[in-house]
Each structure stands twice: as structure tokens, then as C-alpha cells.
Design a protein around this motif. Structure first.
Motif, PDB file in Angstrom:
ATOM      1  N   ILE A  41      -2.782 -11.568   5.802  1.00  9.16           N
ATOM      2  CA  ILE A  41      -1.926 -12.505   6.526  1.00  9.16           C
ATOM      3  C   ILE A  41      -2.183 -12.365   8.015  1.00  9.16           C
ATOM      4  O   ILE A  41      -2.251 -11.251   8.538  1.00  9.16           O
ATOM      5  CB  ILE A  41      -0.426 -12.242   6.237  1.00  9.16           C
ATOM      6  CG1 ILE A  41      -0.155 -12.315   4.730  1.00  9.16           C
ATOM      7  CG2 ILE A  41       0.453 -13.239   6.975  1.00  9.16           C
ATOM      8  CD1 ILE A  41       1.271 -11.924   4.351  1.00  9.16           C
ATOM      9  N   LEU A  42      -2.338 -13.502   8.707  1.00  8.94           N
ATOM     10  CA  LEU A  42      -2.470 -13.526  10.160  1.00  8.94           C
ATOM     11  C   LEU A  42      -1.257 -14.236  10.731  1.00  8.94           C
ATOM     12  O   LEU A  42      -0.999 -15.397  10.394  1.00  8.94           O
ATOM     13  CB  LEU A  42      -3.752 -14.245  10.583  1.00  8.94           C
ATOM     14  CG  LEU A  42      -5.051 -13.413  10.620  1.00  8.94           C
ATOM     15  CD1 LEU A  42      -5.419 -12.894   9.230  1.00  8.94           C
ATOM     16  CD2 LEU A  42      -6.198 -14.213  11.211  1.00  8.94           C
ATOM     17  N   ILE A  43      -0.507 -13.553  11.593  1.00 10.07           N
ATOM     18  CA  ILE A  43       0.736 -14.089  12.130  1.00 10.07           C
ATOM     19  C   ILE A  43       0.584 -14.367  13.623  1.00 10.07           C
ATOM     20  O   ILE A  43       0.346 -13.451  14.417  1.00 10.07           O
ATOM     21  CB  ILE A  43       1.918 -13.130  11.882  1.00 10.07           C
ATOM     22  CG1 ILE A  43       2.129 -12.955  10.368  1.00 10.07           C
ATOM     23  CG2 ILE A  43       3.181 -13.635  12.552  1.00 10.07           C
ATOM     24  CD1 ILE A  43       3.266 -12.014  10.010  1.00 10.07           C
ATOM     25  N   ARG A  52      11.772  -4.458   3.092  1.00  9.83           N
ATOM     26  CA  ARG A  52      11.528  -4.877   1.706  1.00  9.83           C
ATOM     27  C   ARG A  52      10.269  -5.732   1.613  1.00  9.83           C
ATOM     28  O   ARG A  52       9.476  -5.609   0.672  1.00  9.83           O
ATOM     29  CB  ARG A  52      12.737  -5.646   1.182  1.00  9.83           C
ATOM     30  CG  ARG A  52      12.623  -6.066  -0.289  1.00  9.83           C
ATOM     31  CD  ARG A  52      13.968  -6.561  -0.794  1.00  9.83           C
ATOM     32  NE  ARG A  52      13.883  -7.005  -2.177  1.00  9.83           N
ATOM     33  CZ  ARG A  52      13.738  -8.264  -2.558  1.00  9.83           C
ATOM     34  NH1 ARG A  52      13.660  -9.230  -1.643  1.00  9.83           N
ATOM     35  NH2 ARG A  52      13.681  -8.594  -3.832  1.00  9.83           N
ATOM     36  N   PHE A  53      10.062  -6.574   2.612  1.00  5.21           N
ATOM     37  CA  PHE A  53       8.867  -7.409   2.636  1.00  5.21           C
ATOM     38  C   PHE A  53       7.617  -6.556   2.826  1.00  5.21           C
ATOM     39  O   PHE A  53       6.603  -6.755   2.146  1.00  5.21           O
ATOM     40  CB  PHE A  53       8.976  -8.448   3.758  1.00  5.21           C
ATOM     41  CG  PHE A  53       7.747  -9.301   3.923  1.00  5.21           C
ATOM     42  CD1 PHE A  53       7.520 -10.372   3.085  1.00  5.21           C
ATOM     43  CD2 PHE A  53       6.818  -9.018   4.908  1.00  5.21           C
ATOM     44  CE1 PHE A  53       6.376 -11.154   3.212  1.00  5.21           C
ATOM     45  CE2 PHE A  53       5.684  -9.791   5.056  1.00  5.21           C
ATOM     46  CZ  PHE A  53       5.471 -10.866   4.203  1.00  5.21           C
ATOM     47  N   LEU A  54       7.686  -5.570   3.730  1.00  8.97           N
ATOM     48  CA  LEU A  54       6.532  -4.701   3.964  1.00  8.97           C
ATOM     49  C   LEU A  54       6.213  -3.857   2.730  1.00  8.97           C
ATOM     50  O   LEU A  54       5.040  -3.593   2.429  1.00  8.97           O
ATOM     51  CB  LEU A  54       6.786  -3.805   5.171  1.00  8.97           C
ATOM     52  CG  LEU A  54       6.881  -4.517   6.525  1.00  8.97           C
ATOM     53  CD1 LEU A  54       7.195  -3.519   7.629  1.00  8.97           C
ATOM     54  CD2 LEU A  54       5.603  -5.277   6.845  1.00  8.97           C
ATOM     55  N   PRO A  63      -2.950  -6.376   4.042  1.00  9.86           N
ATOM     56  CA  PRO A  63      -2.766  -6.088   5.475  1.00  9.86           C
ATOM     57  C   PRO A  63      -2.235  -7.313   6.213  1.00  9.86           C
ATOM     58  O   PRO A  63      -2.493  -8.454   5.816  1.00  9.86           O
ATOM     59  CB  PRO A  63      -4.169  -5.721   5.953  1.00  9.86           C
ATOM     60  CG  PRO A  63      -5.098  -6.355   4.973  1.00  9.86           C
ATOM     61  CD  PRO A  63      -4.372  -6.455   3.664  1.00  9.86           C
ATOM     62  N   ILE A  64      -1.491  -7.067   7.292  1.00  9.01           N
ATOM     63  CA  ILE A  64      -0.931  -8.140   8.115  1.00  9.01           C
ATOM     64  C   ILE A  64      -1.410  -7.942   9.544  1.00  9.01           C
ATOM     65  O   ILE A  64      -1.210  -6.876  10.136  1.00  9.01           O
ATOM     66  CB  ILE A  64       0.613  -8.137   8.093  1.00  9.01           C
ATOM     67  CG1 ILE A  64       1.134  -8.105   6.653  1.00  9.01           C
ATOM     68  CG2 ILE A  64       1.163  -9.355   8.828  1.00  9.01           C
ATOM     69  CD1 ILE A  64       2.643  -7.917   6.576  1.00  9.01           C
ATOM     70  N   HIS A  65      -2.050  -8.954  10.113  1.00  7.84           N
ATOM     71  CA  HIS A  65      -2.561  -8.894  11.479  1.00  7.84           C
ATOM     72  C   HIS A  65      -1.654  -9.722  12.389  1.00  7.84           C
ATOM     73  O   HIS A  65      -1.342 -10.878  12.083  1.00  7.84           O
ATOM     74  CB  HIS A  65      -3.992  -9.418  11.541  1.00  7.84           C
ATOM     75  CG  HIS A  65      -4.914  -8.756  10.572  1.00  7.84           C
ATOM     76  ND1 HIS A  65      -5.345  -7.450  10.705  1.00  7.84           N
ATOM     77  CD2 HIS A  65      -5.498  -9.212   9.425  1.00  7.84           C
ATOM     78  CE1 HIS A  65      -6.149  -7.138   9.703  1.00  7.84           C
ATOM     79  NE2 HIS A  65      -6.253  -8.190   8.916  1.00  7.84           N
ATOM     80  N   TYR A  77      -0.519  -4.270  10.466  1.00 13.09           N
ATOM     81  CA  TYR A  77       0.195  -3.459   9.490  1.00 13.09           C
ATOM     82  C   TYR A  77      -0.816  -3.148   8.397  1.00 13.09           C
ATOM     83  O   TYR A  77      -1.211  -4.023   7.635  1.00 13.09           O
ATOM     84  CB  TYR A  77       1.402  -4.210   8.911  1.00 13.09           C
ATOM     85  CG  TYR A  77       2.045  -3.443   7.775  1.00 13.09           C
ATOM     86  CD1 TYR A  77       2.783  -2.288   8.024  1.00 13.09           C
ATOM     87  CD2 TYR A  77       1.870  -3.842   6.456  1.00 13.09           C
ATOM     88  CE1 TYR A  77       3.341  -1.555   6.988  1.00 13.09           C
ATOM     89  CE2 TYR A  77       2.427  -3.123   5.413  1.00 13.09           C
ATOM     90  CZ  TYR A  77       3.161  -1.982   5.685  1.00 13.09           C
ATOM     91  OH  TYR A  77       3.700  -1.255   4.652  1.00 13.09           O
ATOM     92  N   TYR A  78      -1.235  -1.911   8.375  1.00 10.08           N
ATOM     93  CA  TYR A  78      -2.297  -1.475   7.459  1.00 10.08           C
ATOM     94  C   TYR A  78      -1.625  -0.691   6.336  1.00 10.08           C
ATOM     95  O   TYR A  78      -1.185   0.441   6.549  1.00 10.08           O
ATOM     96  CB  TYR A  78      -3.260  -0.585   8.248  1.00 10.08           C
ATOM     97  CG  TYR A  78      -4.688  -0.573   7.773  1.00 10.08           C
ATOM     98  CD1 TYR A  78      -5.448  -1.734   7.817  1.00 10.08           C
ATOM     99  CD2 TYR A  78      -5.283   0.594   7.321  1.00 10.08           C
ATOM    100  CE1 TYR A  78      -6.777  -1.725   7.418  1.00 10.08           C
ATOM    101  CE2 TYR A  78      -6.607   0.616   6.918  1.00 10.08           C
ATOM    102  CZ  TYR A  78      -7.349  -0.552   6.964  1.00 10.08           C
ATOM    103  OH  TYR A  78      -8.670  -0.539   6.564  1.00 10.08           O
ATOM    104  N   PRO A  79      -1.487  -1.263   5.156  1.00 14.81           N
ATOM    105  CA  PRO A  79      -0.773  -0.580   4.073  1.00 14.81           C
ATOM    106  C   PRO A  79      -1.361   0.796   3.766  1.00 14.81           C
ATOM    107  O   PRO A  79      -2.491   1.106   4.158  1.00 14.81           O
ATOM    108  CB  PRO A  79      -0.953  -1.528   2.876  1.00 14.81           C
ATOM    109  CG  PRO A  79      -1.244  -2.858   3.482  1.00 14.81           C
ATOM    110  CD  PRO A  79      -2.011  -2.570   4.736  1.00 14.81           C
ATOM    111  N   ARG A  80      -0.585   1.583   3.057  1.00 11.68           N
ATOM    112  CA  ARG A  80      -1.044   2.908   2.663  1.00 11.68           C
ATOM    113  C   ARG A  80      -2.439   2.812   2.053  1.00 11.68           C
ATOM    114  O   ARG A  80      -2.719   1.948   1.223  1.00 11.68           O
ATOM    115  CB  ARG A  80      -0.067   3.484   1.631  1.00 11.68           C
ATOM    116  CG  ARG A  80      -0.422   4.878   1.145  1.00 11.68           C
ATOM    117  CD  ARG A  80       0.537   5.334   0.050  1.00 11.68           C
ATOM    118  NE  ARG A  80       0.428   4.489  -1.140  1.00 11.68           N
ATOM    119  CZ  ARG A  80       1.353   3.636  -1.541  1.00 11.68           C
ATOM    120  NH1 ARG A  80       2.468   3.499  -0.841  1.00 11.68           N
ATOM    121  NH2 ARG A  80       1.187   2.895  -2.626  1.00 11.68           N
ATOM    122  N   GLU A  81      -3.323   3.709   2.490  1.00  7.36           N
ATOM    123  CA  GLU A  81      -4.704   3.653   2.019  1.00  7.36           C
ATOM    124  C   GLU A  81      -4.758   3.845   0.511  1.00  7.36           C
ATOM    125  O   GLU A  81      -4.216   4.806  -0.035  1.00  7.36           O
ATOM    126  CB  GLU A  81      -5.546   4.719   2.722  1.00  7.36           C
ATOM    127  CG  GLU A  81      -5.723   4.424   4.212  1.00  7.36           C
ATOM    128  CD  GLU A  81      -6.610   5.439   4.896  1.00  7.36           C
ATOM    129  OE1 GLU A  81      -6.962   6.437   4.233  1.00  7.36           O
ATOM    130  OE2 GLU A  81      -6.940   5.245   6.070  1.00  7.36           O
TER     131      GLU A  81
END
Length: 333
Positions: A41-43, A52-54, A63-65, A77-81
């Protein structure tokens, strides 16, 4: 095929069962997107979201940029590896700490970049821009001396000189339009063409960063770009190979086809930036480019350009593990 979700307006992102919901400001009709369709996702807008969304994004490895109102990259936002590999991490570090190995890999990134700079110029030379032939030859001269350079800063200097010649050629290619480089400027960009190119480069950086997350590679360890405490760097290295054929070709095409015009820019805070409408045009063209396919000769099948980025990362994994020496992708037109 999964796709990138671009959020250009302001509103709220939330979870609705197994679906992402976006409530845009001023619109009573929420938009729903199945989570299985989203790869990142690019915001760009002012968006509210909660823990809750994360957690939902982490569960699905998305990942969210984030970008500011001017289209500058803010962070990720780089989720847990999920695909982390201690062995591969050690191999990446070994290649960084070994000066000879690091130099060899950095040289490959620069060689891939300069090869594609020449490919782009040759493409336009064949279409009547013969005046840029000396600039293509100048870039070829920089590429010919890469093996003689013994330090990473020297490689970066040679690459920078090649890009300067390339930018002069781009002005010649776009002669007759309302866009010109004059000189490269980034933060802030001093004219529309610089703003457009910076935005396209940023899209490439984030696309590669998203693809790195789907591999065992650690994005913090770069070889051409100095590894430091502040940011990811590996995606910047890989982007050098693809900027000419993905970001630059996109920019030239948008200008030549007049899809992007001076009205799509605004002057503020001492710089020139794309308007929201302009960003939407670029985002649509970029996504179409990422989904487009071409015949991959070694694989003997068609692949998308987004898949091509992942394949390049797999080649780096094999290089670090000692399975096969990394050879940067070369486009053949």
C-alpha cells in the motif's frame, strides 16, 4: 495477480472481516478491497488507521509506504520479518565487510546502470535523435573504465558523471516540449521535469523495497550506497539497474504524449511539485508499466516488470550464498 493499492485522498483505513475498507473524506460510499488482492500500500493522503489495522497488515505480510503531501517518501511500515534467514544475513554482512567483495558487487550495480543509460539513448538515436550520439559515447567511456576503479566512492563518481551526460541527452530528446532539466535537483526539485523524475524514482524504490520483503534479503545492507543507521539501502543499489528503463522511460513517454503537462505542477516552499491530479496520472502509468510483460530470454517465458524486480533479488540471494555470481539484468530492445 496481487497489486499495489494507492491511497491518494484523505480518510480512514480499517479492517472489515477479510477486507480492507477505505472511507474517503467527503464520500459516503466506502471502498472495499479484498486483502488477497493487495501486495503493498502506498499512502499519499492524510489517512487514519489503528493498531488493529496494522495487525491485519502484518498477518498478511503487507508493507505500507507513506509519503508527504508533496510526494516525498516519509517511511515504511515494514511488517515483522517473515522470510528472515540468519545464514543469508551473515553472508550479506560478509560481502559488505570484505572490501573486495563489496567493490565487485557495487561495480556490477553501476555497470548495470550505465548499460541501460546507453540502451535508452540508443533507442532514441534510432528514432532520429542523432545529436545525442556523442553523449552515449561519453557514457560508454565511463563504463569502460569501471574495472580500473578500486574504491566505491570512485564508482559513484563515475556513475554521477555518466548521469550528467544522460541528463543533457534527455534535454535533447525532450526538445520542443515545455520540460527541461537544466540541472538535476532533488529536495526541493527546481523544475517540473526534476519533480517528475524524482517521483518516478521514488515509486521504483518503494516497489523494490516491497519485493525485498518477499525474499530472505535484509534491506538495510547496501553495497554501492553506504549502509548506515538511518535507512534501508539495498533497494537503492538494485534501483540503479532499473531507473533508466523503468522510471526514465516512463517520464519521457508521459511528457512526449502530453499526458503530463505544466498544469499538473505547483510551486510551493521553494520547489516544484506534482499536484494530486498529476500524481494520479503518474501512478496509473506506473502501475500499468509494472503489470506489463515482456519475453524474458533466459527463462523463455513472459514475465511482468514487477516480477522482474523479484527475479533480480533472487539472483542476489544466489550470489551471497555462492550458488551463482550476480549478473545484472540487461534489457534487449
Amino acid at each position: 495477480m496481487k497489486e499495489t493499492l494507492y491511497i491518494t485522498g484523505s480518510g480512514r483505513l480499517s479492517r472489515k472481516d477479510r477486507t480492507l475498507r477505505f472511507d474517503r473524506e467527503g464520500d459516503d460510499r466506502p471502498r472495499y478491497v479484498p486483502i488477497e488482492r493487495i501486495q503493498d500500500i502506498l499512502i499519499f493522503g492524510e489517512v487514519e488507521l489503528n493498531k488493529r489495522f496494522l495487525e491485519f497488515m502484518t498477518q498478511h505480510l503487507i508493507p505500507i509506504h507513506f509519503f508527504n503531501r508533496y510526494g516525498h517518501y516519509v517511511g515504511t511500515y515494514y511488517p515483522r520479518e517473515h522470510y528472515s534467514s540468519g545464514h543469508l544475513l551473515l553472508r550479506q554482512v560478509m560481502h559488505y565487510l570484505d572490501d573486495e567483495r563489496r567493490l565487485a558487487l557495487a561495480r556490477k550495480f553501476v555497470a548495470g546502470s550505465l548499460f541501460h543509460l546507453q540502451q535508452v539513448l540508443r533507442y532514441y538515436i534510432r528514432r532520429g535523435h542523432s545529436a545525442i550520439e556523442p553523449l552515449a559515447e561519453e557514457i560508454a567511456g565511463h563504463q569502460a573504465r569501471l574495472e580500473e576503479l578500486t574504491r566505491v566512492p570512485q564508482l559513484m563518481q563515475a556513475e554521477g558523471q555518466a548521469w550528467e551526460a544522460y541528463y543533457r541527452a534527455m534535454d535533447a530528446i525532450l526538445d520542443g516540449t515545455e520540460f527541461a532539466f537544466v540541472r538535476r535537483s532533488r529536495r526541493p526539485p527546481h523544475n517540473a521535469l526534476n519533480a517528475l523524475l524524482s517521483f518516478a524514482n521514488t515509486l521504483l524504490y518503494t516497489a523494490i523495497l516491497s519485493e525485498i520483503y518477499k525474499t530472505h534479503l535484509d534491506p538495510r545492507i547496501g553495497y554501492l550506497h553506504e549502509t548506515n543507521f538511518r535507512r534501508f539501502t539495498l533497494h537503492l543499489d538494485v534501483a540503479e539497474v532499473f531507473k533508466p528503463i523503468l522510471a526514465d522511460r516512463l517520464v519521457i513517454r508521459l511528457v512526449q504524449k502530453q499526458q503530463i503537462q505544466p498544469k499538473h505542477f505547483t510551486a510551493t516552499l521553494g520547489g516544484i511539485y506534482l499536484t494530486e491530479e498529476g500524481r494520479k496520472i503518474v501512478l496509473q502509468a506506473w502501475e500499468e508499466r509494472m503489470k506489463a510483460t515482456f519475453h524474458h530470454r533466459p527463462l523463455k517465458r513472459n514475465v511482468s516488470y514487477r516480477r522482474l524486480l523479484r527475479l533480480e533479488l533472487y539472483k542476489l540471494e544466489k550470489h551471497f550464498l555462492g550458488d551463482a555470481e550476480y549478473v545484472p539484468f540487461r534489457a534487449r530492445w
